[in-house]
Structure formats: structure tokens, C-alpha cells
Design a protein around this motif. Sequence first.
Motif, PDB file in Angstrom:
ATOM      1  N   ARG A   1      38.377  41.021  10.208  1.00 47.48           N
ATOM      2  CA  ARG A   1      38.871  41.092  11.599  1.00 47.48           C
ATOM      3  C   ARG A   1      40.375  41.378  11.633  1.00 47.48           C
ATOM      4  N   LEU A   2      41.103  40.656  10.795  1.00 46.02           N
ATOM      5  CA  LEU A   2      42.558  40.813  10.783  1.00 46.02           C
ATOM      6  C   LEU A   2      42.950  42.226  10.358  1.00 46.02           C
ATOM      7  N   GLU A   3      42.320  42.723   9.290  1.00 49.32           N
ATOM      8  CA  GLU A   3      42.623  44.077   8.816  1.00 49.32           C
ATOM      9  C   GLU A   3      42.295  45.114   9.887  1.00 49.32           C
TER      10      GLU A   3
ATOM     11  N   LYS B   1      45.242  47.180  11.310  1.00 51.79           N
ATOM     12  CA  LYS B   1      45.278  48.571  10.858  1.00 51.79           C
ATOM     13  C   LYS B   1      44.364  49.472  11.681  1.00 51.79           C
ATOM     14  N   THR B   2      43.098  49.539  11.329  1.00 48.45           N
ATOM     15  CA  THR B   2      42.203  50.569  11.882  1.00 48.45           C
ATOM     16  C   THR B   2      42.340  50.755  13.396  1.00 48.45           C
ATOM     17  N   LEU B   3      42.394  49.651  14.148  1.00 50.45           N
ATOM     18  CA  LEU B   3      42.427  49.774  15.613  1.00 50.45           C
ATOM     19  C   LEU B   3      43.838  49.670  16.185  1.00 50.45           C
ATOM     20  N   ASN B   4      44.814  49.601  15.331  1.00 50.35           N
ATOM     21  CA  ASN B   4      46.196  49.429  15.785  1.00 50.35           C
ATOM     22  C   ASN B   4      46.862  50.799  15.976  1.00 50.35           C
ATOM     23  N   PRO B   5      47.261  51.129  17.214  1.00 47.15           N
ATOM     24  CA  PRO B   5      47.859  52.448  17.468  1.00 47.15           C
ATOM     25  C   PRO B   5      49.052  52.730  16.556  1.00 47.15           C
ATOM     26  N   LYS B   6      49.817  51.698  16.199  1.00 48.36           N
ATOM     27  CA  LYS B   6      50.967  51.921  15.334  1.00 48.36           C
ATOM     28  C   LYS B   6      50.500  52.445  13.969  1.00 48.36           C
TER      29      LYS B   6
ATOM     30  N   ASN C   1      38.144  56.876   6.102  1.00 47.19           N
ATOM     31  CA  ASN C   1      38.040  55.993   4.926  1.00 47.19           C
ATOM     32  C   ASN C   1      37.993  54.532   5.320  1.00 47.19           C
ATOM     33  N   HIS C   2      38.877  54.168   6.257  1.00 51.13           N
ATOM     34  CA  HIS C   2      38.917  52.763   6.674  1.00 51.13           C
ATOM     35  C   HIS C   2      37.603  52.338   7.314  1.00 51.13           C
ATOM     36  N   VAL C   3      37.031  53.242   8.091  1.00 54.78           N
ATOM     37  CA  VAL C   3      35.761  52.903   8.735  1.00 54.78           C
ATOM     38  C   VAL C   3      34.657  52.785   7.679  1.00 54.78           C
ATOM     39  N   SER C   4      34.649  53.701   6.717  1.00 56.02           N
ATOM     40  CA  SER C   4      33.633  53.630   5.669  1.00 56.02           C
ATOM     41  C   SER C   4      33.816  52.389   4.794  1.00 56.02           C
TER      42      SER C   4
ATOM     43  N   ASP D   1      29.880  43.099  15.406  1.00 54.49           N
ATOM     44  CA  ASP D   1      29.480  44.253  16.223  1.00 54.49           C
ATOM     45  C   ASP D   1      30.670  44.887  16.955  1.00 54.49           C
ATOM     46  N   TRP D   2      31.569  44.038  17.449  1.00 56.17           N
ATOM     47  CA  TRP D   2      32.671  44.587  18.260  1.00 56.17           C
ATOM     48  C   TRP D   2      33.540  45.543  17.464  1.00 56.17           C
ATOM     49  N   ILE D   3      33.577  45.360  16.156  1.00 63.87           N
ATOM     50  CA  ILE D   3      34.433  46.231  15.344  1.00 63.87           C
ATOM     51  C   ILE D   3      33.920  47.669  15.404  1.00 63.87           C
ATOM     52  N   TYR D   4      32.607  47.847  15.213  1.00 64.20           N
ATOM     53  CA  TYR D   4      32.055  49.201  15.305  1.00 64.20           C
ATOM     54  C   TYR D   4      32.193  49.752  16.727  1.00 64.20           C
ATOM     55  N   ALA D   5      31.974  48.887  17.712  1.00 62.22           N
ATOM     56  CA  ALA D   5      32.062  49.333  19.103  1.00 62.22           C
ATOM     57  C   ALA D   5      33.474  49.828  19.417  1.00 62.22           C
ATOM     58  N   GLU D   6      34.478  49.087  18.954  1.00 57.25           N
ATOM     59  CA  GLU D   6      35.863  49.474  19.250  1.00 57.25           C
ATOM     60  C   GLU D   6      36.272  50.725  18.469  1.00 57.25           C
ATOM     61  N   VAL D   7      35.735  50.891  17.265  1.00 55.34           N
ATOM     62  CA  VAL D   7      36.016  52.124  16.515  1.00 55.34           C
ATOM     63  C   VAL D   7      35.472  53.313  17.302  1.00 55.34           C
ATOM     64  N   ALA D   8      34.251  53.171  17.815  1.00 54.28           N
ATOM     65  CA  ALA D   8      33.660  54.261  18.607  1.00 54.28           C
ATOM     66  C   ALA D   8      34.498  54.519  19.858  1.00 54.28           C
ATOM     67  N   ASN D   9      34.869  53.444  20.553  1.00 56.01           N
ATOM     68  CA  ASN D   9      35.656  53.619  21.784  1.00 56.01           C
ATOM     69  C   ASN D   9      36.992  54.293  21.511  1.00 56.01           C
ATOM     70  N   THR D  10      37.654  53.878  20.432  1.00 55.54           N
ATOM     71  CA  THR D  10      39.007  54.362  20.153  1.00 55.54           C
ATOM     72  C   THR D  10      39.022  55.804  19.667  1.00 55.54           C
ATOM     73  N   PHE D  11      38.112  56.154  18.756  1.00 55.46           N
ATOM     74  CA  PHE D  11      38.236  57.452  18.096  1.00 55.46           C
ATOM     75  C   PHE D  11      37.250  58.508  18.598  1.00 55.46           C
ATOM     76  N   LEU D  12      36.139  58.084  19.189  1.00 57.02           N
ATOM     77  CA  LEU D  12      35.130  59.073  19.565  1.00 57.02           C
ATOM     78  C   LEU D  12      34.887  59.164  21.073  1.00 57.02           C
ATOM     79  N   PHE D  13      34.950  58.027  21.756  1.00 58.99           N
ATOM     80  CA  PHE D  13      34.618  58.049  23.183  1.00 58.99           C
ATOM     81  C   PHE D  13      35.848  58.280  24.061  1.00 58.99           C
ATOM     82  N   ASP D  14      36.990  58.460  23.457  1.00 56.34           N
ATOM     83  CA  ASP D  14      38.200  58.840  24.178  1.00 56.34           C
ATOM     84  C   ASP D  14      38.354  60.349  23.966  1.00 56.34           C
ATOM     85  N   ASP D  15      38.110  61.112  25.028  1.00 60.11           N
ATOM     86  CA  ASP D  15      38.035  62.572  24.861  1.00 60.11           C
ATOM     87  C   ASP D  15      39.303  63.177  24.268  1.00 60.11           C
TER      88      ASP D  15
END
Length: 544
Positions: free
Chosen positions: A428-430, A434-439, A457-460, A474-488
Motif C-alpha cells: 500500500r505504501l509503495e 510511487k505508482t499512484l503518486n503524480p510526483k 513495470n510497477h503495475v506488473s 482491490d482498490w490498488i488495481y482500481a486506482e491504477v485503471a482510473n489514473t492511467f487508463l480511464f483518464d482520457d
Amino acid sequence: MHEPKTDRDARVFALYEQLLEIEQRLIPTGLHVFGRPSSAGEKTDLLKMIASFDRPEAGVRALPEAVAEGAVREFVANGAGAAVRFLEKEGLTPESTRPLFTLLENVSAKLQTNNELDSLVRALRGEFVEPGPGADIIQNPDILPTGRNTHAINPYGVPSAVAFARSEHVANSLLDRYRQENGRYPEAMALVLWGLDNIKTQGEGVAQALWLLGTRPVRDALNRTTSVEAIPLAELGRPRIDVVMTISGIFRDLFSPTVQLLDKAVRLVAQLDEPLETNYVRKHVLQQVEQDACDPDDAAVRVFSNAPGNYGTNVNFMVMDSQWEREETLGDLFVTRKCFAYGRDSKGHAIEGREARVAMDRALSRVEATYQNIDTFEIGLTDVDHYFEYLGGVSKAVEKRAQARPAIYLSDSLSREIKIRSLEETVRLETRAKTLNPKWYEGMLKHGFRGVAEIENHVSNTFGWSATADAVDDWIYAEVANTFLFDDAMLDRLRDLNPHSVHSLAQRLLEANGRGYWEVDESVVDRLREITRNLEDQLEGVHG
Ligand code: BEZ
Ligand code: MG
């Protein structure tokens, strides 16, 4: 029903602490470009981090967070004198702050130069390249300037006195955490030991294993660590834990005397005349001798690695290629690759990579907790596939053999206060840092094609923790989808930079759902499928 105010306050405080933990997490904000010195911004960030740790060897006291920012900015703009005067106004005497800025001046000058390309050319010509230590820059600024020939360590110096002293606290915290959750000590633990990590920390991983066993290193007349002694139980104040060690091929190659030391420690503890409830190594060895009618020497094998000349577990490759059906295959592969014993038997015969699958199966069948030390800010659980291939691999192997999932822990021994976290907490912390952190991801995207590949790589690698340890919410995968794929807008950016990696990312999310690691609405899955199809069309050159 109203929650009592004290409970609510406690929860708000716990939440506040968690936010602080994420905020204060040091994160790499981009990739190093070979041959290029740090930019001014990067330099300021690095100096600030270096200033936030005590360095007794240089007479340097850490600056409190709040003043470090201003002081380092002053230092970068106007020099050491100005920074010292700035801090004097904050009530810190020049005598106390001067050593820090002497250190920072030195670091700053070395960050300005970059000999990497010259050194590479020199190495290719077969010429001399000046040696230098290898470590994390914050841990040891002496690694600068970069572009030197990283030298390792004298294995006879491991563990160093400092590493051994620091590790007592880590071992105790680890056992405390297990006891809080389970009400008793773990009888057996599995540890992962890597070569580079033990170089960087002068053997903290090794020292942690020795502490868990209740032993300490002994140096010979030449000051070489060639032996161990038992810490008396009265002094230890707890049982000796049975420790199963999986060492990397690199560790085996670099630390041959240390491999012997660890094996010696286990065998020493196994033959101590102590009550079985205070010495789990002895308890398990005697149990196994009786159950399997095996030789005590074979029952005391605890140091495992690859066959001589082999490296790695291949668990990472199997996960990345999606070439597996059941999770237990991943644990079995780990054991197949790592079931080679190293050490020396009671008759003094060297055991140099003897296949010992039964011994490893038995040793893992008793394990109740697995653990690995993380020693750097730069590389964590989701940055590389090696953490899940090792710690995930051994945990999955334990799960089948012990018929229970072990508690899985990590420590980061670099924080000011050493902290033990569960695997789930660390993932969760990583993810948040990292992965979900805009910075973090904007830092990566500055590198274009390569940056998108890093995000994927980070997602894999995160997915690797589902496959080996079911440790991803579950929320981790959901947020990855929201951040990188569902934001046009984001999807367009990623697609322009590197459509291959976005496609892999989308497929990995579909795989997470397909394998049952991510439960989500079918509408979300449909949307992912559509994005994947569009990316495939783009990759195949179909338009319109
Ligand atoms: C090691 O230093 O032992 C190591 C490095 C990378 C992956 C696995 C192990
Ligand atoms: Mg789940």
C-alpha cells in the motif's frame, strides 16, 4: 451509535500518522541518465535528504525537517556561510551546524562532476578505473563521484559491529510484531539474503539472522569473523528462532565465508543442551531425526541457494509471461531452483550446493513468518521483480508446505526509526508513494518511452505480489485503471509515448481480474477490454 470520542480521536490520529508516513516517504522522481550530472533541483532534493540523517562519523547532526528546507535552499543559493547564519537565527550554533555544510559542500562539488562516460570508455579500453564503494547515496555519500569501479566488501568483516548492533533492534521489533499478531513467538522464519544489500549494509541481513538464532559473531586473531558463539538464553530473554535462509546466487559467490558462518550458527544452536521450548532449532532437528530417521547433519541444513553457477528463482519470469495456472507452481519452482544446500557437516565435509529438496521442504513446512530487509530508498517492492520472486516465492512455497500462509514482513532499515511492516502495508505504501503518486509518475513520464515502461513495470511487479502472496487490495488495481487508463488525457499521453507498454498494462489489469485478484464490476472489465482492443488496433496499424 456514536463512537466514544477517545476512539474517534485515536482513529484520526492513526490516519494522520499514515498520511505523514506517505508524505515523508522519500521517492526517486526520475531515472538517472548515464553520464549526466544532477540538475539543480535534483541536487537540492538530494542535499536535503542527506542533511536529514545523523552522521556521527563526520560529526554531523541531522537538521530538523522544518529548517532543513530553508537552510539547504540558502546553502545552494549563497553557500555554506549563509546557511550557517540562517540556522543561527533559528537558534542553532555555528559550531553545531558547520560540519554538516562542510559535508554538503563536498557532496555538492562531487555531484557537479560526472565521470561515467569517461570511465566506461576507459573500462572498454581495458584501462584502470578508480575504485569506490557501492551504497545508497543517502546512506553513504562517499559513493560520489559516480563512474568509479564499485568495489565490494571483505566478507570476513561481515557483519560489521555497527550492523550487528543495529540488527538487534530489528530482530526484536520483528518478533514483537509477530507476537502482537499471534500471541507467541514464531518457531521458524524464512529469511531472504541478497549480496548487494549485505555489501551496502555491511551485513545487516546476516546479523539479523544471527540475532534470531541467538548467536553473535566471533573474530579470530586476524580480526576475521570466522566463528560464532551462542548468546546465553538468560541474556537473550527469548527462545532461539529456527531460521531458514534463502541466499541469492550473488550472495553465495561474494560471501562464501559468511555462508559458512550462517550454517555454523545453525549447527551450533542445534546441539546446545537447552529445553526445547527455548530452542526451536534443536526442537525441529530432533523432531525430524525421529520422524524421517534421517541423519542429524541433514536435519540441520538451513542455508539454501541455487545450484553452483546458477542464479535466480525464475518465479519472476513465470509470472511475467503468464505461463502458469496454479499459484502453488510458483512456490514449487522457487524450491526447485533454490533447494541446494551450502555449509559444512559435523565431520567437517564441505556441502557446496548439494541438492537437498527434502531438507528444504521440511524446513519450510515449519515456517510461520517470512522476512526481508529493505535497505535503500531507491529500490522497493514494486520497482523490481526480484522482491516478489524471492520473498513472494518463498512465502508461496511455505504456504503449501506448512499448509498455512505465513505472516510476511519487511523492514526498512534506512528510516530514522527502523520500522517493521507487513507485506500488505508495504505494498500500500509503495503504491501510494510511487505508482499512484503524480510526483513519481510525472517524473517517469519526463523520460518518454522508458517512463511509460517503468509505470507498466510497477503495475506488473505489484501483480507479482497478488500471484505469490495475495497481498494486493482491490482498490490498488482500481486506482491504477482510473489514473492511467480511464483518464482520457492521460491515456492519450501514454499511448503517444509508448503504446506497447500501455497495452501490457491494460492486459495485466485484465489478468488480475481474470485470476481473481481484483474483483470489480463487469462494466469496468468491459471498458478495459475496449481500451485493450483499441490499443491492439493501433499497434497493428489499423485506423479509423
Ligand atoms: C543480490 O544482490 O544478491 C541480488 C541482486 C538482484 C537480484 C537478486 C539478488
Ligand atoms: Mg484480493
